[in-house]
Design a protein around this motif. Structure first.
Motif, PDB file in Angstrom:
ATOM      1  N   ALA A   1       0.847  -1.189   0.000  1.00  0.00           N
ATOM      2  CA  ALA A   1       0.000   0.000   0.000  1.00  0.00           C
ATOM      3  C   ALA A   1       0.879   1.235   0.000  1.00  0.00           C
ATOM      4  CB  ALA A   1      -0.908   0.009   1.217  1.00  0.00           C
ATOM      5  N   SER A   2       0.592   2.159  -0.910  1.00  0.00           N
ATOM      6  CA  SER A   2       1.343   3.410  -0.980  1.00  0.00           C
ATOM      7  C   SER A   2       0.365   4.562  -1.168  1.00  0.00           C
ATOM      8  CB  SER A   2       2.357   3.371  -2.119  1.00  0.00           C
ATOM      9  OG  SER A   2       1.708   3.176  -3.358  1.00  0.00           O
ATOM     10  N   GLY A   3       0.889   5.773  -1.086  1.00  0.00           N
ATOM     11  CA  GLY A   3       0.043   6.958  -1.181  1.00  0.00           C
ATOM     12  C   GLY A   3      -0.281   7.480   0.201  1.00  0.00           C
ATOM     13  N   SER A   4      -1.529   7.707   0.478  1.00  0.00           N
ATOM     14  CA  SER A   4      -1.956   8.280   1.754  1.00  0.00           C
ATOM     15  C   SER A   4      -2.058   7.211   2.834  1.00  0.00           C
ATOM     16  CB  SER A   4      -3.294   9.000   1.593  1.00  0.00           C
ATOM     17  OG  SER A   4      -3.196  10.040   0.644  1.00  0.00           O
ATOM     18  N   ILE A   5      -0.926   6.597   3.142  1.00  0.00           N
ATOM     19  CA  ILE A   5      -0.954   5.451   4.057  1.00  0.00           C
ATOM     20  C   ILE A   5      -1.114   5.876   5.504  1.00  0.00           C
ATOM     21  CG2 ILE A   5       0.358   3.978   2.505  1.00  0.00           C
ATOM     22  CD1 ILE A   5       2.808   4.494   4.278  1.00  0.00           C
ATOM     23  N   PHE A   6      -0.916   7.159   5.796  1.00  0.00           N
ATOM     24  CA  PHE A   6      -1.037   7.609   7.178  1.00  0.00           C
ATOM     25  C   PHE A   6      -2.457   7.395   7.710  1.00  0.00           C
ATOM     26  CE2 PHE A   6      -3.513  11.374   6.263  1.00  0.00           C
ATOM     27  CZ  PHE A   6      -3.197  11.658   4.949  1.00  0.00           C
ATOM     28  N   SER A   7      -3.445   7.331   6.802  1.00  0.00           N
ATOM     29  CA  SER A   7      -4.844   7.215   7.204  1.00  0.00           C
ATOM     30  C   SER A   7      -5.320   5.768   7.314  1.00  0.00           C
ATOM     31  CB  SER A   7      -5.731   7.954   6.203  1.00  0.00           C
ATOM     32  OG  SER A   7      -5.564   7.412   4.904  1.00  0.00           O
ATOM     33  N   ILE A   8      -4.442   4.832   7.019  1.00  0.00           N
ATOM     34  CA  ILE A   8      -4.849   3.427   6.988  1.00  0.00           C
ATOM     35  C   ILE A   8      -4.806   2.808   8.376  1.00  0.00           C
ATOM     36  CG2 ILE A   8      -4.174   1.130   6.216  1.00  0.00           C
ATOM     37  CD1 ILE A   8      -3.279   2.361   3.590  1.00  0.00           C
TER      38      ILE A   8
END
Length: 117
Positions: free
Chosen positions: A24-31
């Motif tokens: 998973a990449s991109g906005s991973i802070f929200s996962i």
């Protein structure tokens, strides 16, 4: 936006093992939670296993004690691995990686797992 890229899968004989990976990449802070789903021929998509950011796991009854989900993270991506052992023909399906940060569903492209008897 989150991008999910799967790898692994293939053809294996019953009793064998396979390992699926999802990056998973991109906005991973929200996962928080990530999981694996599968869809067999003529069947609905079903949850196989899931893992939270805290490491809590959840498995479908049909795969308990055979499949293991794990998770790791670096600054750029989250990796989720599904180790599948003692595979059965009924495990044959397309397997999808999933996450839903902020209630938005993201899916990987799917990877085929075929178990021959």
């Amino acid at each position: 936006q989150v991008q999910l890229v799967e790898s692994g899968g293939g053809l294996v004989q019953a009793g064998g093992s396979l390992r699926l990976s999802c990056a998973a990449s991109g906005s991973i802070f929200s996962i928080n939670a990530m999981g694996w789903y599968r869809q067999g021929p003529g069947k609905q998509r079903e949850l196989v296993a899931a893992i939270t950011s805290g490491g809590s796991t959840n498995y479908a009854d049909s795969v308990k004690d055979r499949f293991t989900i794990s998770r790791s993270r670096d600054n750029a991506k989250i990796m989720v691995v599904l180790q599948m052992n003692s595979l059965k023909p009924e495990d044959t399906a397309v397997y999808y990686c999933n996450t839903n940060p902020a209630y938005v569903n993201y899916w990987g492209q799917g990877t085929q797992v075929t178990v021959s008897s």
